[in-house]
Design a protein around this motif. Sequence first.
Motif, mmCIF file in Angstrom:
data_model
loop_
_atom_site.group_PDB
_atom_site.id
_atom_site.type_symbol
_atom_site.label_atom_id
_atom_site.label_comp_id
_atom_site.label_asym_id
_atom_site.label_seq_id
_atom_site.Cartn_x
_atom_site.Cartn_y
_atom_site.Cartn_z
ATOM 1 N N PHE A 211 41.057 -64.862 28.749
ATOM 2 C CA PHE A 211 40.777 -66.040 29.570
ATOM 3 C C PHE A 211 39.357 -66.567 29.344
ATOM 4 O O PHE A 211 39.130 -67.779 29.331
ATOM 5 C CB PHE A 211 41.001 -65.740 31.053
ATOM 6 C CG PHE A 211 40.838 -66.934 31.939
ATOM 7 C CD1 PHE A 211 41.755 -67.976 31.895
ATOM 8 C CD2 PHE A 211 39.750 -67.044 32.794
ATOM 9 C CE1 PHE A 211 41.598 -69.103 32.692
ATOM 10 C CE2 PHE A 211 39.596 -68.160 33.605
ATOM 11 C CZ PHE A 211 40.512 -69.190 33.553
ATOM 12 N N LYS A 212 38.410 -65.659 29.146
ATOM 13 C CA LYS A 212 37.027 -66.097 28.880
ATOM 14 C C LYS A 212 36.977 -66.930 27.600
ATOM 15 O O LYS A 212 36.284 -67.952 27.542
ATOM 16 C CB LYS A 212 36.102 -64.888 28.768
ATOM 17 C CG LYS A 212 34.636 -65.255 28.589
ATOM 18 C CD LYS A 212 33.760 -64.027 28.532
ATOM 19 C CE LYS A 212 32.289 -64.406 28.449
ATOM 20 N NZ LYS A 212 31.965 -65.294 27.314
ATOM 21 N N LEU A 213 37.714 -66.486 26.596
ATOM 22 C CA LEU A 213 37.757 -67.236 25.335
ATOM 23 C C LEU A 213 38.374 -68.623 25.545
ATOM 24 O O LEU A 213 37.907 -69.617 24.973
ATOM 25 C CB LEU A 213 38.562 -66.452 24.298
ATOM 26 C CG LEU A 213 38.671 -67.079 22.908
ATOM 27 C CD1 LEU A 213 37.286 -67.185 22.262
ATOM 28 C CD2 LEU A 213 39.611 -66.263 22.030
ATOM 29 N N ILE A 214 39.414 -68.692 26.367
ATOM 30 C CA ILE A 214 40.041 -69.984 26.682
ATOM 31 C C ILE A 214 39.024 -70.919 27.329
ATOM 32 O O ILE A 214 38.890 -72.089 26.954
ATOM 33 C CB ILE A 214 41.259 -69.785 27.616
ATOM 34 C CG1 ILE A 214 42.390 -69.062 26.881
ATOM 35 C CG2 ILE A 214 41.756 -71.128 28.152
ATOM 36 C CD1 ILE A 214 43.531 -68.636 27.778
ATOM 37 N N ASN A 215 38.271 -70.393 28.306
ATOM 38 C CA ASN A 215 37.248 -71.200 28.968
ATOM 39 C C ASN A 215 36.156 -71.635 28.004
ATOM 40 O O ASN A 215 35.703 -72.790 28.020
ATOM 41 C CB ASN A 215 36.615 -70.408 30.117
ATOM 42 C CG ASN A 215 37.292 -70.664 31.454
ATOM 43 O OD1 ASN A 215 37.906 -71.711 31.647
ATOM 44 N ND2 ASN A 215 37.188 -69.733 32.370
ATOM 45 N N ASP A 216 35.718 -70.706 27.150
ATOM 46 C CA ASP A 216 34.603 -70.992 26.246
ATOM 47 C C ASP A 216 34.978 -71.999 25.164
ATOM 48 O O ASP A 216 34.148 -72.821 24.759
ATOM 49 C CB ASP A 216 34.114 -69.694 25.589
ATOM 50 C CG ASP A 216 33.410 -68.770 26.583
ATOM 51 O OD1 ASP A 216 33.052 -69.258 27.675
ATOM 52 O OD2 ASP A 216 33.235 -67.583 26.263
ATOM 53 N N THR A 217 36.211 -71.936 24.694
ATOM 54 C CA THR A 217 36.607 -72.792 23.570
ATOM 55 C C THR A 217 37.236 -74.116 24.010
ATOM 56 O O THR A 217 37.100 -75.131 23.330
ATOM 57 C CB THR A 217 37.593 -72.063 22.643
ATOM 58 O OG1 THR A 217 38.735 -71.633 23.405
ATOM 59 C CG2 THR A 217 36.932 -70.846 22.009
ATOM 60 N N LYS A 218 37.926 -74.100 25.149
ATOM 61 C CA LYS A 218 38.655 -75.309 25.574
ATOM 62 C C LYS A 218 38.105 -75.930 26.860
ATOM 63 O O LYS A 218 38.572 -76.986 27.281
ATOM 64 C CB LYS A 218 40.138 -74.990 25.727
ATOM 65 C CG LYS A 218 40.789 -74.564 24.411
ATOM 66 C CD LYS A 218 42.296 -74.512 24.516
ATOM 67 C CE LYS A 218 42.927 -74.193 23.180
ATOM 68 N NZ LYS A 218 44.404 -74.164 23.228
ATOM 69 N N GLY A 219 37.157 -75.268 27.477
ATOM 70 C CA GLY A 219 36.516 -75.843 28.661
ATOM 71 C C GLY A 219 37.120 -75.343 29.962
ATOM 72 O O GLY A 219 38.254 -74.875 30.005
ATOM 73 N N HIS A 220 36.322 -75.479 31.020
ATOM 74 C CA HIS A 220 36.732 -74.945 32.318
ATOM 75 C C HIS A 220 37.867 -75.750 32.957
ATOM 76 O O HIS A 220 38.666 -75.198 33.708
ATOM 77 C CB HIS A 220 35.532 -74.874 33.257
ATOM 78 C CG HIS A 220 34.553 -73.804 32.870
ATOM 79 N ND1 HIS A 220 34.713 -72.486 33.220
ATOM 80 C CD2 HIS A 220 33.415 -73.859 32.133
ATOM 81 C CE1 HIS A 220 33.717 -71.762 32.737
ATOM 82 N NE2 HIS A 220 32.910 -72.582 32.074
ATOM 83 N N LEU A 221 37.933 -77.037 32.675
ATOM 84 C CA LEU A 221 39.043 -77.831 33.231
ATOM 85 C C LEU A 221 40.374 -77.351 32.660
ATOM 86 O O LEU A 221 41.364 -77.211 33.393
ATOM 87 C CB LEU A 221 38.837 -79.319 32.932
ATOM 88 C CG LEU A 221 37.727 -80.019 33.708
ATOM 89 C CD1 LEU A 221 37.598 -81.475 33.261
ATOM 90 C CD2 LEU A 221 37.983 -79.947 35.206
ATOM 91 N N PHE A 222 40.383 -77.087 31.364
ATOM 92 C CA PHE A 222 41.594 -76.539 30.755
ATOM 93 C C PHE A 222 41.873 -75.148 31.310
ATOM 94 O O PHE A 222 43.032 -74.786 31.561
ATOM 95 C CB PHE A 222 41.446 -76.481 29.233
ATOM 96 C CG PHE A 222 42.702 -76.019 28.528
ATOM 97 C CD1 PHE A 222 43.736 -76.910 28.281
ATOM 98 C CD2 PHE A 222 42.848 -74.693 28.138
ATOM 99 C CE1 PHE A 222 44.903 -76.488 27.641
ATOM 100 C CE2 PHE A 222 44.006 -74.260 27.495
ATOM 101 C CZ PHE A 222 45.036 -75.165 27.250
ATOM 102 N N GLY A 223 40.814 -74.384 31.520
ATOM 103 C CA GLY A 223 40.968 -73.052 32.128
ATOM 104 C C GLY A 223 41.591 -73.136 33.509
ATOM 105 O O GLY A 223 42.451 -72.321 33.861
ATOM 106 N N ASP A 224 41.183 -74.134 34.290
ATOM 107 C CA ASP A 224 41.776 -74.338 35.620
ATOM 108 C C ASP A 224 43.269 -74.649 35.516
ATOM 109 O O ASP A 224 44.081 -74.179 36.327
ATOM 110 C CB ASP A 224 41.065 -75.473 36.358
ATOM 111 C CG ASP A 224 39.684 -75.062 36.860
ATOM 112 O OD1 ASP A 224 39.371 -73.858 36.827
ATOM 113 O OD2 ASP A 224 38.920 -75.955 37.286
ATOM 114 N N GLU A 225 43.625 -75.462 34.519
ATOM 115 C CA GLU A 225 45.046 -75.783 34.314
ATOM 116 C C GLU A 225 45.849 -74.522 33.985
ATOM 117 O O GLU A 225 46.986 -74.359 34.453
ATOM 118 C CB GLU A 225 45.188 -76.807 33.178
ATOM 119 C CG GLU A 225 44.665 -78.191 33.523
ATOM 120 C CD GLU A 225 44.754 -79.147 32.338
ATOM 121 O OE1 GLU A 225 45.402 -78.790 31.332
ATOM 122 O OE2 GLU A 225 44.166 -80.244 32.425
#
Length: 202
Positions: A90-104
Amino acid sequence: MKTPYIILLVLSICFLFLLCIATILFIIKILRTQNEYNFYFKNGTRLYNLAFKDDLTDLFNRNAYIRDLAKLKTKKLKSLWFLIFDIDDFKLINDTKGHLFGDEILVSAANRLRNVFDEKSHTIYRIGGDEFLVISKNIFEDELVNLLLELKNIELKNSDFRFSKGYSIVEGYNNEFFDIAFDNADKMLYADKKSKKKIELN
């Protein structure tokens, strides 16, 4: 002879006047009570949600988990299970695609768990970050495994994210047994996560 009739008429008018005043006051009281109820209901619901619901996913939060845990310790159930989930990388998802995408992704994860674990036997919590907890009541282990297989099948059809997971039964109803069950589920989750890392390395 007319005097008694005049007095009676005046008294009747006064009575009707007082009755009208009393009726108006009663109506005002009812309306005020209704307004106070509506205010309490709306604001009470808002306060409840702030205290026990996660804003992003609308799942129960850690406060609700602590509250419910205290209640569960007073009940005698056929079975009680802890299931812990977190989102792989999940950290990689946030770091590479941004926190808004992480929220989704977090919202999608919550909905995925809702689709598998019904409210009748299960309560779902977001207890922090990308970590979710499901408490399952009065079900057998084979039923639980079938639900996890259903979740796995959903993951195979959707490549957006994967869960690591662990589960354990609560074998008693004091603090020690609850702590042991949570710890066992947590250890299974990290074993699951570690096994995936080994596969990736190979």
